[in-house]
Design an enzyme around this catalytic site. Sequence first.
Site, mmCIF file in Angstrom:
data_model
loop_
_atom_site.group_PDB
_atom_site.id
_atom_site.type_symbol
_atom_site.label_atom_id
_atom_site.label_comp_id
_atom_site.label_asym_id
_atom_site.label_seq_id
_atom_site.Cartn_x
_atom_site.Cartn_y
_atom_site.Cartn_z
ATOM 1 N N HIS A 276 2.488 -73.633 -19.188
ATOM 2 C CA HIS A 276 1.841 -74.598 -18.924
ATOM 3 C C HIS A 276 2.108 -76.111 -17.334
ATOM 4 C CE1 HIS A 276 1.619 -78.473 -21.005
ATOM 5 N NE2 HIS A 276 1.500 -78.035 -21.612
ATOM 6 N N ASP A 288 7.282 -81.468 -22.245
ATOM 7 C CA ASP A 288 5.877 -81.009 -21.835
ATOM 8 C C ASP A 288 4.644 -81.456 -20.724
ATOM 9 O OD1 ASP A 288 2.969 -79.999 -22.781
ATOM 10 O OD2 ASP A 288 2.515 -81.724 -24.154
ATOM 11 N N GLU A 320 -3.663 -76.684 -18.780
ATOM 12 C CA GLU A 320 -4.051 -76.823 -20.470
ATOM 13 C C GLU A 320 -4.368 -77.987 -21.152
ATOM 14 O OE1 GLU A 320 -1.163 -76.947 -24.564
ATOM 15 O OE2 GLU A 320 -1.456 -78.412 -22.605
ATOM 16 N N GLU A 321 -3.594 -78.996 -20.469
ATOM 17 C CA GLU A 321 -3.780 -80.580 -21.384
ATOM 18 C C GLU A 321 -5.097 -80.297 -21.418
ATOM 19 O OE1 GLU A 321 -1.587 -81.714 -22.534
ATOM 20 O OE2 GLU A 321 0.383 -81.237 -22.052
ATOM 21 N N ASP A 349 5.967 -73.205 -24.838
ATOM 22 C CA ASP A 349 5.636 -74.328 -24.696
ATOM 23 C C ASP A 349 6.093 -75.902 -24.841
ATOM 24 O OD1 ASP A 349 3.692 -76.656 -23.919
ATOM 25 O OD2 ASP A 349 1.706 -76.072 -24.547
ATOM 26 N N HIS A 443 3.455 -86.878 -25.044
ATOM 27 C CA HIS A 443 2.138 -87.261 -24.136
ATOM 28 C C HIS A 443 2.480 -88.808 -23.866
ATOM 29 C CE1 HIS A 443 -1.132 -83.984 -25.349
ATOM 30 N NE2 HIS A 443 0.161 -83.198 -25.179
#
Length: 502
Positions: A276, A288, A320-321, A349, A443
Amino acid sequence: MSRLLSLVTLSAIAAASVVQHPLTDGSNSQALIKSKPLVSSEALEGHIKPKNLLRRAEKLFEIAELGAADYNHPTRVIGSAGHVGTLDYIYSTLAELDDYYTLSNQSFKAVVGNVFESRLVLGDKEPESTYPMSLTPPTKHKEPVFGPLVLVANRGCDPSDYPSDTKGGIAFIERGVCSFGDKSAAAGKAGAIAAVVYNSENGFLSGTLGEPSKYHVATFGLSRQDALPFVKELEAGKTIKSSAYIDSIVSKAPTTNIIAQTKGGDQDNCVMLGGHSDSVAEGPGINDDGTGSLTLLEIATHLVNYEVNNCVRFAWWAGEEEGLLGSDYYVSQLSEEENLKIRLFMDYDMLASPNFAYQVYDARNAVNPTGSEELRDLYTKYYEAHSQNYTYIPFDGRSDYDAFIKHGIPGGGIATGAEGVKTKEEAAKFGGTPGQWYDPCYHQICDTVDNLNFEAWEFNTKLVAHSVATYAVSFEGFPKRTGIKVATREEPSLYHGPKLVM
């Protein structure tokens, strides 16, 4: 292509109507590459160099800094200048590869959300484990709202679970049975001014409401430990005056998947892989999924030196997130005929977590499309052949393989870990620090170039190259696609993307 021109171009593409993925007949494709050698794992792996991965990661962080103007820190979240710049970088890199690929942009509208401020006060306490749900609407007028805490019966999945005094109150709902979005909507229909979903097991609760509903109310997640004292007081008949506040936005914005398919190879038998292109709003996302998307780009760059027997299709998913939006949309647009041309899908990923473990999705044919287990075994055999340890992780819907396996396409992939805690046993197998997350910057704003383990990234990129080369040469021994029917899972998935959905 200038930066200004390319950003404007991709912005226009994203705002345009959907472009269906073109599949050419390949009539002239073999002539384009007939003088090239057939790809092999050894040859393709030989191109993978840490310095090139570093160079791409540094470039991606520069691009993420474009998002700072609107978010006050680097980010590549969909809708940001950082994400548009990422799409520009991917597309312009592929466009320079001597007409080896058919490129397409598949545009769609994605749900985006951002929580700017939030606060939950229950009685005279402000629980530490409070998290606003992703894609939550704001409280009324984006101001604090006040009302009693109301205990909802059962799990809050049925209208009858909500007592009459829910109206004007803050619904207090236990997790389980149905999705967070369903609970929030049910609370809204019952007249609640906000909702709190508390965990049914140990640990904090951070999830997403998913597709917006006009009935959703401002919704928080709360740990079981913090919730139980309030449950006991409510069961004893105590009134708990409370307040909730969320300042947030939820909207739809245009964004784009990028697809690159080799013009050479059998166009009816394709090996597909994806990562992604977006990050979360909270950080630049260089692990990520910068590592996955850059791995694909690096391999696609070197694959042009070789001939393939089967077509290879690369994908960079947007959204994606926010809940696997790009991959969901892509698979939903495939006809049955086009679906069956995809022999398998490989998801990449997070490939360079600093406290890594070599993780393989435990994709089994008994509960997934036939061929998923054979792909799993390809990865494990590679680790074993290189004297590397590995571990199986749940195939639970947390990344972009989900739509593929739900539509009958075999799938699998590898990763190096996110917010999970490394065990002592894993530290003995892989090194690193037990008791810490695989990626302590998962994140977060610190997911920068400094967050990457290049040893893991280089090795996994070579494994990805091996997976591409293996199936680009032959599907011998790999199960044939016979239809799009998929095995039925006994339990619904708790995830649809990186956040819990129920």
